[in-house]
Design a protein around this motif. Structure first.
Motif, PDB file in Angstrom:
ATOM      1  N   UNK A 147       0.802  -1.217   0.000  1.00 13.21           N
ATOM      2  CA  UNK A 147       0.000   0.000   0.000  1.00 13.21           C
ATOM      3  C   UNK A 147       0.838   1.271   0.000  1.00 13.21           C
ATOM      4  N   UNK A 148       1.904   1.302   0.778  1.00 12.26           N
ATOM      5  CA  UNK A 148       2.653   2.553   0.938  1.00 12.26           C
ATOM      6  C   UNK A 148       4.126   2.281   1.176  1.00 12.26           C
ATOM      7  N   UNK A 149       4.916   3.334   1.152  1.00 10.34           N
ATOM      8  CA  UNK A 149       6.336   3.240   1.440  1.00 10.34           C
ATOM      9  C   UNK A 149       7.190   3.040   0.195  1.00 10.34           C
ATOM     10  N   UNK A 150       8.389   2.501   0.382  1.00 13.32           N
ATOM     11  CA  UNK A 150       9.371   2.313  -0.683  1.00 13.32           C
ATOM     12  C   UNK A 150       8.830   1.517  -1.866  1.00 13.32           C
ATOM     13  N   UNK A 151       8.002   0.534  -1.579  1.00 12.33           N
ATOM     14  CA  UNK A 151       7.491  -0.359  -2.622  1.00 12.33           C
ATOM     15  C   UNK A 151       6.016  -0.112  -2.931  1.00 12.33           C
TER      16      UNK A 151
END
Length: 221
Positions: free
Chosen positions: A45-49
């Protein structure tokens, strides 16, 4: 007292898979709408990936946490995930631990007893280039020998529904002494599953959807 505190009353090839452990020895080390996950895929859903979709095996009892619940959980954990050391006791697809890595967790230990599922999880971590920050243990969370120096900050307990595994999991965490001060424990169960949480934990947040009960507890220190 929350019903989640007494539900009986009111219920882890470029790195050559260097971090993948077997139970006996080493095997060597446009997004969908919220709440929707394509069959055989989990979405970060979110972040680096953010937005990455990862394959998961269709396996009996494998039930990745829905996007809706996952998003809610990581909103709860927003100020706690960065730098955290996490344990995913019944990893399955690894959706929770991988989401934590994407959002800055320092390390995640994934435990999964199904060999093919554990291998797929390990492959996904290699694909994401996160294998150096993860360990996939193929085995049973109840028989695994934990390092008492682990000091996990966040633990995900999302076992197969209807197996009465939550209380035993919590007891193992406490008896193994692997929780950091003020550790956070996430529990996800079916509506009909019963469990009681020891008084050394305090309820932080909870949510009920059409399919699951989910709650976050903090260890009192």
């Amino acid at each position: 007292m929350s019903p989640f505190q007494d539900r009986s009353k009111a219920r882890k090839n470029k790195q050559k898979s260097a971090n993948f452990k077997a139970k006996k020895g080493h095997l060597s080390k446009s997004p969908s709408q919220p709440g929707k996950t394509s069959r055989g895929l989990v979405r970060i859903i979110a972040g680096t990936h953010r937005g990455r979709r990862l394959p998961v095996l269709v396996s009996e009892g494998l039930r990745p946490t829905s996007d809706r619940v996952k998003e809610t959980l990581f909103n709860w954990l927003m100020t706690h995930t960065t730098g955290a050391k996490c344990l995913d006791m019944f990893a399955g697809s690894g959706a929770l631990g991988i989401e934590a890595l994407s959002r800055g967790a320092a390390h995640v230990t994934f435990i999964e007893q199904e060999k093919t599922v554990a291998e797929q999880l390990n492959n996904n971590l290699v694909t994401l280039r996160e294998a150096d920050k993860a360990e996939v243990v193929m085995g049973n969370a109840y028989s695994h020998e934990f390092d008492s120096a682990a000091a996990y900050n966040i633990v995900f307990i999302d076992p197969p529904f209807g197996k009465e595994m939550v209380e035993k999991s919590i007891n193992i965490l406490l008896s193994s002494k692997i929780l950091s001060p003020n550790a956070l424990i996430y529990i996800e169960t079916a509506h009909s599953d019963e469990y009681a949480v020891p008084s050394c934990f305090s309820l932080v947040k909870q949510i009920k959807t059409s399919q699951v009960f989910a709650a976050l507890f903090e260890l009192n220190t």
